[in-house]
Structures are given as C-alpha cells and as structure tokens.
Design a protein around this motif. Structure first.
Motif, PDB file in Angstrom:
ATOM      1  N   ALA A  94      -0.516  -1.462   5.116  1.00 57.71           N
ATOM      2  CA  ALA A  94       0.137  -1.281   3.816  1.00 57.71           C
ATOM      3  C   ALA A  94       1.025  -0.041   3.812  1.00 57.71           C
ATOM      4  CB  ALA A  94      -0.919  -1.177   2.718  1.00 57.71           C
ATOM      5  N   ASN A  95       0.529   1.052   4.358  1.00 62.75           N
ATOM      6  CA  ASN A  95       1.284   2.306   4.302  1.00 62.75           C
ATOM      7  C   ASN A  95       2.521   2.291   5.196  1.00 62.75           C
ATOM      8  OD1 ASN A  95      -0.457   3.403   2.424  1.00 62.75           O
ATOM      9  ND2 ASN A  95      -1.772   4.380   3.953  1.00 62.75           N
ATOM     10  N   ILE A  96       2.431   1.649   6.355  1.00 63.47           N
ATOM     11  CA  ILE A  96       3.619   1.520   7.214  1.00 63.47           C
ATOM     12  C   ILE A  96       4.664   0.648   6.534  1.00 63.47           C
ATOM     13  CG2 ILE A  96       4.478   0.479   9.340  1.00 63.47           C
ATOM     14  CD1 ILE A  96       3.283   3.125   9.959  1.00 63.47           C
ATOM     15  N   LEU A  97       4.247  -0.455   5.946  1.00 67.28           N
ATOM     16  CA  LEU A  97       5.199  -1.335   5.262  1.00 67.28           C
ATOM     17  C   LEU A  97       5.871  -0.610   4.101  1.00 67.28           C
ATOM     18  CD1 LEU A  97       3.209  -4.706   5.252  1.00 67.28           C
ATOM     19  CD2 LEU A  97       5.208  -4.130   6.643  1.00 67.28           C
ATOM     20  N   LYS A  98       5.121   0.186   3.382  1.00 67.84           N
ATOM     21  CA  LYS A  98       5.723   0.954   2.281  1.00 67.84           C
ATOM     22  C   LYS A  98       6.683   2.006   2.831  1.00 67.84           C
ATOM     23  CE  LYS A  98       1.649   0.543  -0.678  1.00 67.84           C
ATOM     24  NZ  LYS A  98       0.511   1.286  -1.255  1.00 67.84           N
ATOM     25  N   ALA A  99       6.320   2.646   3.928  1.00 67.28           N
ATOM     26  CA  ALA A  99       7.190   3.672   4.504  1.00 67.28           C
ATOM     27  C   ALA A  99       8.532   3.084   4.945  1.00 67.28           C
ATOM     28  CB  ALA A  99       6.496   4.343   5.690  1.00 67.28           C
TER      29      ALA A  99
END
Length: 255
Positions: A94-99
């Motif tokens: 989730a955090n990589i996709l948001k980044a």
C-alpha cells in the motif's frame, strides 16, 4: 511507459528470494535499485546495485525509493502472524503504491500459494495486497509460489496454476526453488503474455524451460476492473472489508 522497464526497484532485496531477484534482474540487464533498512546488509548485494534506505512501515521514507523507476518487484515478507502481514507485507504494498502517486510502473508481486484460503487472517492480508495492485491501474503480474526449496534436484520444470485450489497449508500444495521464483518474477516484467496474470507457481519433475512465454500465455487474464484473480473464489466481500483496506483502495484505486 515502455513495455519493458529499464530501472527496477526491488522491495525485500536482502531477503531469501530478494537476493536471487537482484541477481536475476542484473543478469537480464536492468538497472537495479534496492530498498533496504540496513545499509551494511544492503552493500552485500554488490556494487552494481543502487541502495536506497527506507522502511516500508514509514511512508515518508519511500519517496526516494520509487523516484525514477519504471518497475517494482515485491519480494518482501515477514511471518504468518496476522499483525506482521498486515503491518509490513500488506502495508508495504500500500505504501509503495501511494508513494508512486499514480505514476505507472510495471509491477511483479510475490504473495503465496493458498492466499485465498477462507478464514486465514494472514492470508487475507496478502490477498488485500494483491487487490490493491489490481486496482492500481498498473500493468502487473501476481506470483503465488509454493513451498520454498522443498523441490528435488530434478524437480525444475516451472508450472503455473490458477484458481488457488491447493490449500492444505503443507508442501503437498506445491514446491519451488527460490531462484526459480526470482526468475519468474523478473521474466514477467518484460512479457506482455504475463500482464494481468495471477497464478500459483510450483515445480514438477523435468528441466527448467528456457522461455516462459508460452507458459504465461496459457494463463487466463484477470478480468478488467476485478479485484480478484482469474478463476479465484471471491472470499473477501467489499462490504465486510476493514476500514484500513477500504481507505487504501480509495487512495490507490483507479476504478
């Protein structure tokens, strides 16, 4: 973006599959960036690998990791404790996709065979990570390997299954070598036949194939707009999903 990425971020690069993924990506001519928490450990990957310090649980540390890459390979993993899988395995996706902020990249995501087993909390969080990747609008391949390194020496023929029907939770579900997992993930980055495919990965008796194009091509493509893999049973109704996932889906999804 180009059909074949040129620079690849490997998430989980110092792990037991990640090290093989780094070596295979370099062998195939990619510029490789490794997301690492420990610089000293990361330097063991070699001088040809660009290291970026970051922590999957801290979104503010991930911007530099994704800057400029056009491929992301997820090979990170923790334990089978629900909290670990939720807070690292799932949250890392989730955090990589948001980044990425909506920028398109080619994604290869490693989860596990049996991800759709109903009522298994850690598996549900792995499945939610898959669903975010499908919803993101990025070209992707989701690879669910069997049990690592339980294969015999002569058991090297790569087999891709769909439907996630092997759910004993034991090596009877299928076995595969770590280097073959890495090979399939990296091969998928440049294969149009692997785009939007979700499959379980095991090995059977026989030699490893030189070209996997036909194996990828024989798979059913995930339905456009679906959160689930082709032929998978739908085990996570959206109206019963946790708020954490629904917020991430709203932030990442393009549907």
């Amino acid at each position: 973006m180009n059909d074949r990425p040129t620079s690849v971020l490997i998430v989980g690069a110092t792990g037991s599959v990640g090290r093989y993924a780094v070596a295979e990506a370099l062998r195939q001519g990619y510029r490789v960036r490794a997301l690492v928490r420990d610089g000293a450990r990361g330097r063991r990957l070699g001088d040809d690998v660009e290291l970026v310090l970051g922590d999957l649980t801290r979104p503010d540390t991930l911007t530099a990791a994704v800057d400029g890459v056009d491929g992301v390979v997820f090979v990170h993993g923790t334990t089978t404790r629900e909290s670990d899988v939720r807070d690292v395995d799932y949250a890392g996706v989730a955090n990589i996709l948001k980044a990425l902020g909506g920028r398109r990249v080619r994604i290869a995501l490693m989860t596990a065979i049996g991800t759709t087993r109903p009522g298994v909390p850690y598996a549900e969080w792995k499945l939610r990570g898959e669903r975010l990747v499908r919803a993101s609008g990025n070209p992707y391949t989701v690879v669910r390997p069997g049990w690592f390194d339980y294969n015999d020496d002569g058991q090297r023929r790569i087999v891709m299954l769909q439907g996630d029907t092997r759910q004993s939770g034991t090596p009877r579900d299928g076995v595969i070598a770590r280097d073959e997992i890495a090979r399939v993930l990296i091969d998928s980055l440049s294969s149009q036949a692997a785009d939007r495919k979700t499959f379980e990965l095991v090995a059977e008796t026989g030699p490893e194939q030189r070209d996997l194009t036909g194996v990828f091509a024989a798979l059913e493509t995930d339905a456009a707009g679906s959160l689930d893999g082709a032929t998978d049973a739908a085990v996570l109704p959206l109206d019963r999903e946790p708020e954490t996932f629904l917020r991430d889906l709203d932030a990442i999804g393009t549907r």
